[in-house]
Scaffold this motif. Structure first.
Motif, mmCIF file in Angstrom:
data_model
loop_
_atom_site.group_PDB
_atom_site.id
_atom_site.type_symbol
_atom_site.label_atom_id
_atom_site.label_comp_id
_atom_site.label_asym_id
_atom_site.label_seq_id
_atom_site.Cartn_x
_atom_site.Cartn_y
_atom_site.Cartn_z
ATOM 1 N N ALA A 139 0.826 -1.205 0.000
ATOM 2 C CA ALA A 139 0.000 0.000 0.000
ATOM 3 C C ALA A 139 0.865 1.261 0.000
ATOM 4 C CB ALA A 139 -0.926 -0.008 1.219
ATOM 5 N N THR A 140 1.979 1.208 0.746
ATOM 6 C CA THR A 140 2.891 2.354 0.763
ATOM 7 C C THR A 140 3.509 2.582 -0.611
ATOM 8 O OG1 THR A 140 3.389 1.924 3.099
ATOM 9 C CG2 THR A 140 4.923 3.317 1.893
ATOM 10 N N ASP A 141 3.907 1.499 -1.258
ATOM 11 C CA ASP A 141 4.472 1.624 -2.611
ATOM 12 C C ASP A 141 3.438 2.160 -3.588
ATOM 13 O OD1 ASP A 141 6.830 0.621 -1.626
ATOM 14 O OD2 ASP A 141 6.487 -1.412 -2.332
ATOM 15 N N ARG A 142 2.195 1.670 -3.463
ATOM 16 C CA ARG A 142 1.136 2.145 -4.362
ATOM 17 C C ARG A 142 0.863 3.624 -4.136
ATOM 18 N NH1 ARG A 142 -1.973 -1.499 -3.227
ATOM 19 N NH2 ARG A 142 -3.241 -0.523 -1.625
ATOM 20 N N GLU A 143 0.849 4.038 -2.860
ATOM 21 C CA GLU A 143 0.629 5.448 -2.548
ATOM 22 C C GLU A 143 1.764 6.305 -3.089
ATOM 23 O OE1 GLU A 143 -1.393 8.717 -0.889
ATOM 24 O OE2 GLU A 143 -2.030 6.633 -1.143
ATOM 25 N N ALA A 144 3.004 5.795 -2.976
ATOM 26 C CA ALA A 144 4.147 6.548 -3.499
ATOM 27 C C ALA A 144 4.067 6.682 -5.017
ATOM 28 C CB ALA A 144 5.445 5.863 -3.087
ATOM 29 N N ALA A 145 3.663 5.585 -5.694
ATOM 30 C CA ALA A 145 3.543 5.644 -7.157
ATOM 31 C C ALA A 145 2.435 6.605 -7.576
ATOM 32 C CB ALA A 145 3.272 4.242 -7.708
ATOM 33 N N GLU A 146 1.304 6.569 -6.874
ATOM 34 C CA GLU A 146 0.207 7.477 -7.211
ATOM 35 C C GLU A 146 0.588 8.928 -6.925
ATOM 36 O OE1 GLU A 146 -3.052 6.057 -4.966
ATOM 37 O OE2 GLU A 146 -3.413 4.279 -6.227
ATOM 38 N N THR A 147 1.334 9.154 -5.837
ATOM 39 C CA THR A 147 1.786 10.515 -5.524
ATOM 40 C C THR A 147 2.718 11.037 -6.607
ATOM 41 O OG1 THR A 147 1.587 10.064 -3.150
ATOM 42 C CG2 THR A 147 2.965 11.932 -3.792
ATOM 43 N N ALA A 148 3.647 10.160 -7.044
ATOM 44 C CA ALA A 148 4.567 10.565 -8.110
ATOM 45 C C ALA A 148 3.804 10.857 -9.402
ATOM 46 C CB ALA A 148 5.607 9.467 -8.341
ATOM 47 N N ALA A 149 2.757 10.068 -9.685
ATOM 48 C CA ALA A 149 1.962 10.303 -10.890
ATOM 49 C C ALA A 149 1.219 11.634 -10.812
ATOM 50 C CB ALA A 149 0.973 9.150 -11.094
ATOM 51 N N CYS A 150 0.672 11.968 -9.612
ATOM 52 C CA CYS A 150 -0.030 13.242 -9.450
ATOM 53 C C CYS A 150 0.938 14.419 -9.592
ATOM 54 C CB CYS A 150 -0.715 13.287 -8.088
ATOM 55 S SG CYS A 150 -2.126 12.169 -7.939
ATOM 56 N N ARG A 151 2.129 14.267 -9.034
ATOM 57 C CA ARG A 151 3.128 15.334 -9.173
ATOM 58 C C ARG A 151 3.530 15.513 -10.635
ATOM 59 N NH1 ARG A 151 8.507 16.775 -9.169
ATOM 60 N NH2 ARG A 151 9.044 18.468 -7.723
ATOM 61 N N ASN A 152 3.661 14.388 -11.341
ATOM 62 C CA ASN A 152 4.012 14.457 -12.758
ATOM 63 C C ASN A 152 2.884 15.095 -13.571
ATOM 64 O OD1 ASN A 152 5.820 13.550 -15.057
ATOM 65 N ND2 ASN A 152 3.943 12.452 -15.596
ATOM 66 N N ASP A 153 1.612 14.795 -13.209
ATOM 67 C CA ASP A 153 0.479 15.413 -13.914
ATOM 68 C C ASP A 153 0.484 16.930 -13.719
ATOM 69 O OD1 ASP A 153 -0.298 12.929 -14.727
ATOM 70 O OD2 ASP A 153 -1.829 12.671 -13.165
ATOM 71 N N LEU A 154 0.757 17.365 -12.489
ATOM 72 C CA LEU A 154 0.795 18.801 -12.215
ATOM 73 C C LEU A 154 1.919 19.474 -13.002
ATOM 74 C CD1 LEU A 154 -0.044 21.334 -10.674
ATOM 75 C CD2 LEU A 154 1.412 20.573 -8.770
ATOM 76 N N GLU A 155 3.089 18.841 -13.009
ATOM 77 C CA GLU A 155 4.234 19.421 -13.719
ATOM 78 C C GLU A 155 3.971 19.464 -15.220
ATOM 79 O OE1 GLU A 155 9.090 18.919 -13.565
ATOM 80 O OE2 GLU A 155 7.815 17.175 -13.214
ATOM 81 N N THR A 156 3.389 18.406 -15.758
ATOM 82 C CA THR A 156 3.074 18.361 -17.188
ATOM 83 C C THR A 156 2.079 19.445 -17.565
ATOM 84 O OG1 THR A 156 3.466 15.973 -17.208
ATOM 85 C CG2 THR A 156 2.225 16.887 -19.049
ATOM 86 N N TYR A 157 1.058 19.626 -16.730
ATOM 87 C CA TYR A 157 0.045 20.640 -17.016
ATOM 88 C C TYR A 157 0.642 22.042 -17.001
ATOM 89 C CZ TYR A 157 -4.358 23.216 -16.734
ATOM 90 O OH TYR A 157 -5.397 24.076 -16.987
ATOM 91 N N LEU A 158 1.524 22.308 -16.023
ATOM 92 C CA LEU A 158 2.127 23.639 -15.928
ATOM 93 C C LEU A 158 2.956 23.961 -17.163
ATOM 94 C CD1 LEU A 158 3.264 23.724 -12.180
ATOM 95 C CD2 LEU A 158 1.224 24.739 -13.196
ATOM 96 N N TYR A 159 3.784 23.011 -17.584
ATOM 97 C CA TYR A 159 4.633 23.248 -18.754
ATOM 98 C C TYR A 159 3.804 23.374 -20.025
ATOM 99 C CZ TYR A 159 8.948 22.430 -16.149
ATOM 100 O OH TYR A 159 9.992 22.531 -15.276
#
Length: 541
Positions: A310-330
């Motif tokens: 569950a911790t690994d899944r949460e970390a992967a989902e967090t990284a995906a959300c951060r990547n979505d935010l960064e992609t949207y900004l650029y």
């Protein structure tokens, strides 16, 4: 000292670890390791009954054996010519490839789906395995069998409490047995240890215990004879194959055992003692190994693994959300001055650009670099509330014309159907056709009115005519007109009883007239005389 040159292989703080080590110093440091090569090689050759002169070739596998000082020391120990290439050693095999090929071959040998040419692989036991217990064992001769049977373990005497079950150098798979006298539950322990075997030295970090077998024997005043079969499988794993209670079956008094054919004793010869008969009963047992977890520990480990997953899944989902935010900004940073520029007012473009810049600064700050999934999702929603209206206008503008063309085509199709004189529409009444005409006319008027209103608006204003509105209007037309114009034709009316009677009478009269004209028993008329003369055969001499 001069500063460290920049290097991509830095360890910390952009500082590379550089150093120089000469060959002589390296061999001096490795001296104790090189001295330790001779002992194992000599013991290996002695145990195999070979001398270095009997070796045809020596193949080196592994990175460590390719070091020059290791090659020289091996050549010296094995008496090879150091003047030859690689000091007389061979380095033709790739270590990874050799292991992979060996695994594939062994898998094919063990699999029932592959037919492999005879190729024997003999595996030997490195460390002897001793089995110990409390009490005495039956005295039997040593014997060996494979998995099809079981042999008595070597060295089991009447007063023994331990026995070497599998000697060093023995091959497997193999099953051996030991017989003890016990009453009630008892334990048997298997461990590494065979002091009599030369070269059998267990590493200090390796626990000697292999497994503990708890056997449930029946309680009795006289100890029962228990036969224990210990198995070493094809992988070299030691386990308990079976445990049996041996109960002697006594012959009835006064009844002599029947002699087998050809075994009649001669006079004066002593008859052989009859063989004892035993009733065998399988006993239950449990196996406990040092690395085996109890049920409580196993459940705790499973729960811990779930938490880690569950911790690994949460970390992967967090990284995906951060990547979505960064992609949207650029992406939006470039689009607001490019494709989306004409769809936003100056105020909206200024506000959106400021929001993007502010969010980018936060994301690369200490707080934004290591935040949670929910925070990244909230930040993304925060900037999208400025960008979504602008993107929506751009999407509506690009898809509106295609939706308008589709609705126009639908209107023209229904126009042609309503005004069609085709036979398949002849059952549609005039009132129904007029209803469909009014629907088509109303949709067409609405469409051109909305197109005119939309054309007066700028692209940076929310549209009045949307793609959804056009799709709903087209769906409305189909829902109201299609059931009318495509309803099935009514079935023709059934004929009345009087009409059926008239048809029957007419049919009978027609049959009678046909009978008078061509009666079935009338012979056909004879042909004319001239025709008969012409048809007669002629005699020719």
């Amino acid at each position: 000292p001069p500063p460290h040159p920049p290097s991509p292989q830095c360890l910390v703080d952009e500082v590379d670890f550089n150093g120089a080590l000469k060959t002589d110093k390296f061999e001096e440091i490795c001296g104790t390791l090189l001295d330790g090569l001779k002992g194992p090689i000599d013991r290996c050759l002695a145990e195999a009954g070979l001398t270095p002169a009997q070796l045809d070739s020596v193949e080196l596998i592994g990175g460590g054996t390719r070091v020059a000082c290791v090659k020289r020391r091996l050549a010296s120990i094995l008496g090879l010519d150091a003047s030859l290439v690689n000091n007389g050693l061979h380095t033709t095999m790739n270590a990874d490839e050799a292991v992979a090929r060996g695994c594939a071959l062994q898998s094919a040998i063990l699999s029932p789906r592959f037919k492999v040419l005879p190729y024997e692989i003999v595996e030997r036991q490195i460390h002897g395995v001793t089995v110990s217990w409390e009490g005495e064992a039956e005295a039997d001769d040593a014997e060996e069998e494979d998995e099809k049977g079981a042999g008595e373990a070597a060295g089991a005497d009447a007063a023994a409490s331990s026995v070497v079950m599998f000697e060093r150098g023995s091959n497997f798979p193999l099953v051996r047995r030991v017989t003890v006298r016990k009453s009630g539950p008892f334990t048997i322990k298997a461990s590494y240890g065979d002091a009599s075997a030369a070269g059998s030295r267990l590493d200090a970090s390796t626990p000697p215990e292999i497994a503990t077998f708890t056997i449930t024997a029946p309680d009795a005043a006289t100890p029962n004879k228990i036969r224990v079969n210990v198995k070493q499988d094809v992988s070299g794993i030691v386990t308990l194959s079976s445990a049996q209670s041996m109960e002697e079956v006594k012959e009835e008094e006064g009844k002599e055992p029947e002699a087998k054919e050809g075994e009649e004793g001669k006079e004066g010869e002593e008859k052989p003692a009859p063989k004892k008969k035993y009733k065998k009963t399988n006993l239950t047992f449990t196996v406990a190994a040092p690395m085996t977890l109890s049920k409580v520990d196993m459940d705790a480990t499973i729960e811990l693994e779930k938490k880690m997953a569950a911790t690994d899944r949460e970390a992967a989902e967090t990284a995906a959300c951060r990547n979505d935010l960064e992609t949207y900004l650029y992406a939006m940073r470039d689009k607001i001055i490019g494709d989306l520029k004409e769809f936003a007012t100056e105020e909206e473009a200024s506000t959106f650009s400021a929001s993007l810049e502010k969010m980018e600064d936060w994301m690369y700050s200490d707080e934004g670099f290591d935040s949670t999934k929910s925070v990244y999702e909230g930040k993304l929603d925060e900037v999208r509330k400025f960008g979504n209206p602008i993107e929506r206008r751009q999407k509506e503008c690009s898809a509106r014309q295609a939706a308008i063309s589709t609705l126009k085509g639908t209107i023209e199709t229904y126009k042609s159907i309503v005004g069609s004189a085709d036979a398949k529409y002849e059952h549609i009444t005039d009132d129904e056709r007029n209803t469909c005409r009014e629907l088509v006319k109303g949709a067409e008027s609405w469409l051109y009115e909305q197109i005119e209103k939309q054309s007066d608006l700028a692209q940076n204003v929310d549209p009045l005519l949307t793609v959804f509105m056009l799709q709903e209007k087209q769906k409305e037309l189909g829902t109201k007109i299609s059931p009318i114009m495509h309803k099935p034709k009514p079935a023709p009316p059934a004929p009345s009883e009087e009409a059926k009677g008239v048809e029957v009478e007419e049919g009978k009269e027609a049959e009678a007239k046909e009978g008078e004209e061509t009666p079935m028993d009338t012979e056909p008329p004879a042909p004319p005389a001239d025709d008969a003369a012409e048809a007669a055969p002629m005699d020719v001499e």
